[in-house]
Write an enzyme that holds these catalytic residues in place. Structure first.
Site, mmCIF file in Angstrom:
data_model
loop_
_atom_site.group_PDB
_atom_site.id
_atom_site.type_symbol
_atom_site.label_atom_id
_atom_site.label_comp_id
_atom_site.label_asym_id
_atom_site.label_seq_id
_atom_site.Cartn_x
_atom_site.Cartn_y
_atom_site.Cartn_z
ATOM 1 N N SER A 176 0.812 -1.276 0.077
ATOM 2 C CA SER A 176 0.118 -0.013 0.044
ATOM 3 C C SER A 176 1.042 1.053 0.012
ATOM 4 C CB SER A 176 -0.850 0.021 1.275
ATOM 5 O OG SER A 176 -1.695 -1.215 1.235
ATOM 6 N N ASP A 198 0.405 -11.333 14.324
ATOM 7 C CA ASP A 198 -0.027 -11.114 12.884
ATOM 8 C C ASP A 198 0.593 -12.493 12.216
ATOM 9 O OD1 ASP A 198 -1.477 -10.452 10.692
ATOM 10 O OD2 ASP A 198 -0.205 -8.953 9.941
#
Length: 506
Positions: A30, A142
């Site tokens: 991103s 994560d």
């Protein structure tokens, strides 16, 4: 703790290009991209994450900073290595080791599902890296196949510590983060959690994905997905072995208090089957004290240091930078050389553990040994194995005393792992070993100073280099493994025979 700030290293983009030759783009994100690059001074490959500063907000800057702080302190074979970060006016460059096979996610997609032995091999590496994080008070938060990188030798590296956090005794975490499909029920419910238990749940989902080729909780609608995860309802295919089924069931327990712990996973029969020798060692290192990562990273390898000096760096400045954990061109060069040499010299540790202990008889001291020839050709090694039921601290005290009397130089690279060098027919002028005297207090072995070449700087083409590791076998037995890294096999046999004699084995 000496933590870096994001602007510790400011250079121009042109200066960066003088240090690295940028290659193909490995991926996009991103806020930037990841490119392959070659370190100019060593020629070794690295991966460079290039983040556009103007596209990062404060929380994203914080995430990058957190990842840098954590990775900067980590040195583990299954955690991605950070070499340096560079901040320019337009970009932030994060330089890490290059892992050439990409994400485990794509490997699972390609395979459909992974055979149980291979899945276990991956899972053992994942648990080793996660355990290392937890022992050093870091929870990843994560863990998923997209954040597990695979190299050409089937070694996994845990990456992307942007959502990780530091655990503190008596404190709980509450942030709901990570990927929903891999997140623990308590995280999705916004409950307090200590940290390790949420990583265990994620590891359980990863193991399920490896063995089944799909996720245990996978629906398109998020509310339904959350409901499914909180209920802990999933199905297991019939092809799974009883051991794999049991371990998954114990990891995917909704109640975090009843969920299996990392040290219990390590003792699970399915996990320890074919456990590689180099991964068996950390189970003993949990010995009631955390691993001092800074102390490990500040240890200096004399041979690697000499290579760095030959490239053109000042010896004293390099040593000072390494000891003070300063990031500069010299230290990046040192760690790149060290990592690549370490992967080669210790590759034998990645071979699957052979149940050789079954061939030994039980003893109360080091009384049995085997000598196995694997050939004289390049790349082949000689192995010597010793077994004992004595406490590890007593074994190592006796071993170090024998090495000292034989004029063997050693350097501790782990709690029960050493690099050794022996010069055939070499003696000091005084006729004694060129190393510090051993203390008789058994409790001080793990705290003993690292011994290198005694400050003599003596090097020889005839030197025999070998590595020594103590690891746990079945029951209360311990195996001492000696592995030749460099030198004449005949000279290696000579020092092995002398070593056995000093230990009164022969």
């Amino acid at each position: 703790m000496d933590e870096p700030c994001i602007n510790e290293s400011r250079r121009s983009d042109r200066a960066l290009l003088s240090l690295y030759r940028l290659g193909k783009t490995l991926g996009f994100g991103s806020f930037g991209k990841v490119k392959l690059a070659h370190h100019v001074l060593t020629g070794h490959k690295v991966a460079i994450k290039i983040l556009n500063r103007q596209m990062l907000n404060d929380s994203e800057i914080e995430r990058v900073t957190r990842e840098i702080k954590i990775l900067r302190l980590f040195a583990h074979p299954h955690i991605i290595r950070l070499y340096e970060f560079i901040e320019t006016r337009s970009n932030i460059y994060v330089v890490t080791e290059y892992i050439n096979r990409g994400e485990l996610f794509y490997y699972i997609l390609e395979k459909g599902k992974v055979l149980e032995d291979e899945a276990r091999y991956f899972f053992q590496q994942i648990i080793s890296g996660v355990e290392f994080c937890h022992l050093n008070m870091v929870v990843h938060r994560d863990l998923k196949p997209e954040n597990l990188l695979l190299d050409s030798e089937h070694n996994l590296k845990i990456a992307d510590f942007g959502l990780s956090n530091v655990m503190r005794d008596g404190h709980f975490l509450k942030t709901s983060c990570g990927s929903p499909n891999y997140a623990a029920p308590e995280v999705l419910s916004g409950e307090l959690y200590a940290g390790p238990e949420v990583d265990v749940w994620s590891c359980g989902v990863i193991l399920y994905a490896l063995l089944c080729g799909r996720l245990p909780f996978d629906v398109d609608n998020l509310p339904n997905l959350f409901k499914l995860i909180r209920s802990g309802i999933y199905t297991l295919p019939s092809h799974l072995s009883p051991g794999a089924r049991d371990l998954i069931h114990r990891m995917l327990v909704v109640d975090p208090m009843k969920r299996i712990k990392i040290h219990e996973i390590r003792r699970h029969p399915w996990f320890i089957d074919h456990l590689p020798r180099y991964l068996a060692l950390p189970a003993m290192q949990i010995a009631k004290q955390p691993i001092d990562i800074l102390a490990i990273l500040k240890q200096i390898d004399e041979e690697i240091l000499q290579h760095v000096i030959e490239i053109g760096f000042d010896r004293n400045k390099v040593i000072e930078s390494l000891q003070n954990r300063i990031q500069n061109e010299a230290t990046v060069t040192y760690y790149l050389l060290w990592d690549n040499q370490f992967r080669i010299s210790s590759s034998y540790l990645r071979a699957e553990f052979q149940e050789a202990s079954d061939t030994y008889s039980s003893t109360s001291s080091i009384t049995n040994h085997t000598l196995q020839q694997q050939g004289f050709t390049a790349g082949r090694k000689w192995l010597l194995g010793l077994q004992s039921q004595a406490p590890p601290i007593e074994i190592m005290t006796e071993v170090l005393r024998a090495l000292q009397t034989l004029n063997v130089f050693w350097k501790k690279i782990g709690h029960y792992t050493m690099k050794c060098r022996w010069l055939p027919s070499f003696h000091s002028h005084s006729g004694t070993a060129l190393s510090i005297p051993l203390h008789t207090n058994h409790t001080s072995v793990d705290d003993r100073a690292i011994v290198g070449d005694g400050g003599t700087g003596v090097l020889s083409h005839n030197a025999v280099k070998f590595e020594m590791q103590l690891y746990k076998a079945k029951g209360e037995r311990y195996l001492l493994d000696l592995q030749m890294v460099h030198g004449s096999p005949l000279h290696f046999l000579e020092i092995c025979a002398a070593f056995l004699t000093k230990l009164q084995v022969i």
